[in-house]
Design a protein around this motif. Structure first.
Motif, PDB file in Angstrom:
ATOM      1  N   GLY A 150      50.072  36.154  36.721  1.00 57.00           N
ATOM      2  CA  GLY A 150      50.230  36.066  38.176  1.00 57.00           C
ATOM      3  C   GLY A 150      48.881  35.982  38.879  1.00 57.00           C
ATOM      4  N   VAL A 151      48.950  35.826  40.199  1.00 55.71           N
ATOM      5  CA  VAL A 151      47.731  35.621  41.007  1.00 55.71           C
ATOM      6  C   VAL A 151      47.635  36.757  42.022  1.00 55.71           C
ATOM      7  CG1 VAL A 151      46.552  34.075  42.637  1.00 55.71           C
ATOM      8  CG2 VAL A 151      47.948  33.114  40.780  1.00 55.71           C
ATOM      9  N   ASN A 152      46.463  37.376  42.106  1.00 57.57           N
ATOM     10  CA  ASN A 152      46.294  38.467  43.086  1.00 57.57           C
ATOM     11  C   ASN A 152      45.066  38.218  43.938  1.00 57.57           C
ATOM     12  OD1 ASN A 152      48.445  40.616  42.399  1.00 57.57           O
ATOM     13  ND2 ASN A 152      47.601  40.054  40.402  1.00 57.57           N
ATOM     14  N   GLY A 153      45.172  38.520  45.228  1.00 56.49           N
ATOM     15  CA  GLY A 153      44.081  38.287  46.179  1.00 56.49           C
ATOM     16  C   GLY A 153      43.546  39.595  46.735  1.00 56.49           C
ATOM     17  N   PHE A 154      42.201  39.705  46.722  1.00 57.27           N
ATOM     18  CA  PHE A 154      41.531  40.927  47.184  1.00 57.27           C
ATOM     19  C   PHE A 154      40.637  40.568  48.354  1.00 57.27           C
ATOM     20  CE2 PHE A 154      42.686  43.663  43.609  1.00 57.27           C
ATOM     21  CZ  PHE A 154      43.107  42.720  42.681  1.00 57.27           C
ATOM     22  N   THR A 155      40.732  41.324  49.426  1.00 56.89           N
ATOM     23  CA  THR A 155      39.923  41.072  50.620  1.00 56.89           C
ATOM     24  C   THR A 155      38.795  42.086  50.709  1.00 56.89           C
ATOM     25  OG1 THR A 155      41.812  40.131  51.805  1.00 56.89           O
ATOM     26  CG2 THR A 155      39.969  40.904  53.155  1.00 56.89           C
ATOM     27  N   LEU A 156      37.585  41.579  51.007  1.00 59.90           N
ATOM     28  CA  LEU A 156      36.412  42.447  51.087  1.00 59.90           C
ATOM     29  C   LEU A 156      36.378  43.179  52.423  1.00 59.90           C
ATOM     30  CD1 LEU A 156      33.617  43.285  49.832  1.00 59.90           C
ATOM     31  CD2 LEU A 156      32.625  41.346  51.099  1.00 59.90           C
ATOM     32  N   ASN A 157      36.196  44.521  52.322  1.00 64.10           N
ATOM     33  CA  ASN A 157      35.905  45.271  53.554  1.00 64.10           C
ATOM     34  C   ASN A 157      34.380  45.344  53.624  1.00 64.10           C
ATOM     35  OD1 ASN A 157      35.151  47.164  55.380  1.00 64.10           O
ATOM     36  ND2 ASN A 157      36.883  48.547  54.981  1.00 64.10           N
TER      37      ASN A 157
END
Ligand code: AHG
Ligand code: MN
Ligand code: MN
Ligand code: MN
Length: 332
Positions: A178-185
């Protein structure tokens, strides 16, 4: 996996994905995470630190290298070299593959990358990206890396991903589960899981192509674009193309759409590079329920012969790529 898991926690909790490795793949993803933060920091102030404009050099692609191409390239290579995780690196910005000597060639992986995708957008403040593709080496561990370690079909990738430096900075990757997206704080320099298990939506209405090249496209592609433009109630298509493939692809994966870079002038084989643009994005597209082909063959099944080779590239919702292939195949 619940939202707001950090990338570090995610990698630890998903160790089983990397069954082959005893931690190197996790270390590799951590090295990419670090380099992404360093590049992001510069991308966000490129205009202030004299990182816009070209470096004065021309790369193997015949493109004038942008200062940020060079900076991103150096940053990723340094992060990878220092950790002795890979035995070799291919980069869009280097003519030949880079052999990583450390650890007496005992590293198991090779990485191929486009350190800065969408270079033409750097000076005009439009989002750009980084793309990476990871394989197990095929030559014996403990021996020097060879070109066959890099010239593997895309279906052999163990991981692939991209960073998009946009309104927010995201790291999106797959290890085949699967594909997972991480957003930078950016305030604390931590990537958080913001887009778990990304999938293309059922329907899409975006098509992305440089229509300036329309007259050079194969007839089947021209017919498909006309089909998209036909005014019919049930198909209100929109054309969206910003010239950074990572950003165009990312938008289309989230909202539904197709990205096309056909053979055209002056790119008879298409402009996009198979090894470090098309294969990684194709792996992610398929893991998100989409499809990627050269118009006839699955991208991940193409047999590479040269590290900078190009291919026509059509990628997006599976039914949209299927429709396009039907138009193309009318003429074959
Ligand atoms: P790169 O900046 O890494 O060389 O890649 C640019 C690619 C891709 O990102 C983009 O979609 C495409 O080139 C744009 O090409 P055109 O300007 O010919 O449309
Ligand atoms: Mn380039
Ligand atoms: Mn690129
Ligand atoms: Mn590039």
């Amino acid at each position: 996996m619940q939202k707001n898991t950090t990338l570090g926690e995610f990698i630890i909790e998903n160790q089983s994905d990397f069954s082959y490795s005893s931690g190197e793949l996790s270390k590799l993803l951590n090295a990419i995470r670090l380099a992404a933060k360093v590049v992001n920091h510069e991308v966000n102030k490129a205009g202030l630190v004299d990182l816009i404009g070209n470096s004065g050099d021309v790369n193997v692609q015949g493109e004038s290298q942008q200062k940020l191409d060079v900076f991103a390239n150096k940053t990723f290579i340094q992060a990878l070299n220092n950790r002795e995780i890979v035995c070799g690196i291919v980069s869009e910005e280097d003519d030949e593959y880079i052999e990583v000597i450390g650890n007496n060639y005992n590293n198991k992986y090779v990485i191929l990358m486009d350190p800065l995708d969408g270079s033409s957008n750097i000076d005009v403040n439009v989002s750009v990206g980084t793309i990476f593709s990871i394989y197990r080496r095929v030559t014996p561990i403990g021996t020097p890396v060879k070109s066959e370690d890099f010239l593997q079909k895309g279906n052999k990738q163990v991981a692939a991903g991209y960073i998009v430096y946009g309104t927010s900075t995201m790291l999106v990757f797959t290890t085949g589960n699967g594909v997972n997206g991480f957003t930078l704080n950016p305030a604390i320099g931590t990537f958080y899981l913001s887009h778990p298990n990304i999938k293309f939506p059922e329907k899409g209405n975006l098509y992305s192509v440089n229509e300036g090249n329309y007259s050079h496209f194969p007839q089947g592609v021209k017919d498909y674009i006309k089909y998209c433009q036909k005014i019919e109630e049930d198909r209100p298509y929109s054309s969206r193309y910003i010239g950074s493939m990572v950003s165009d692809f990312h938008r289309n994966m989230i909202k539904g759409g197709i990205y096309m870079y056909p053979s055209s002038f002056p790119y008879p084989k298409g402009k996009l590079r198979l090894l470090y643009e098309c294969n990684p994005i194709a792996f992610i597209a398929e893991q998100a329920g989409g499809k990627a082909s050269d118009g006839y063959t699955r991208i991940l099944d193409l047999e590479p012969t040269e590290i900078h080779e190009r291919t026509p590239f059509f990628c997006g919702n599976k039914y949209m790529v299927d429709e396009l292939e039907n138009f193309i195949n009318k003429y074959s």
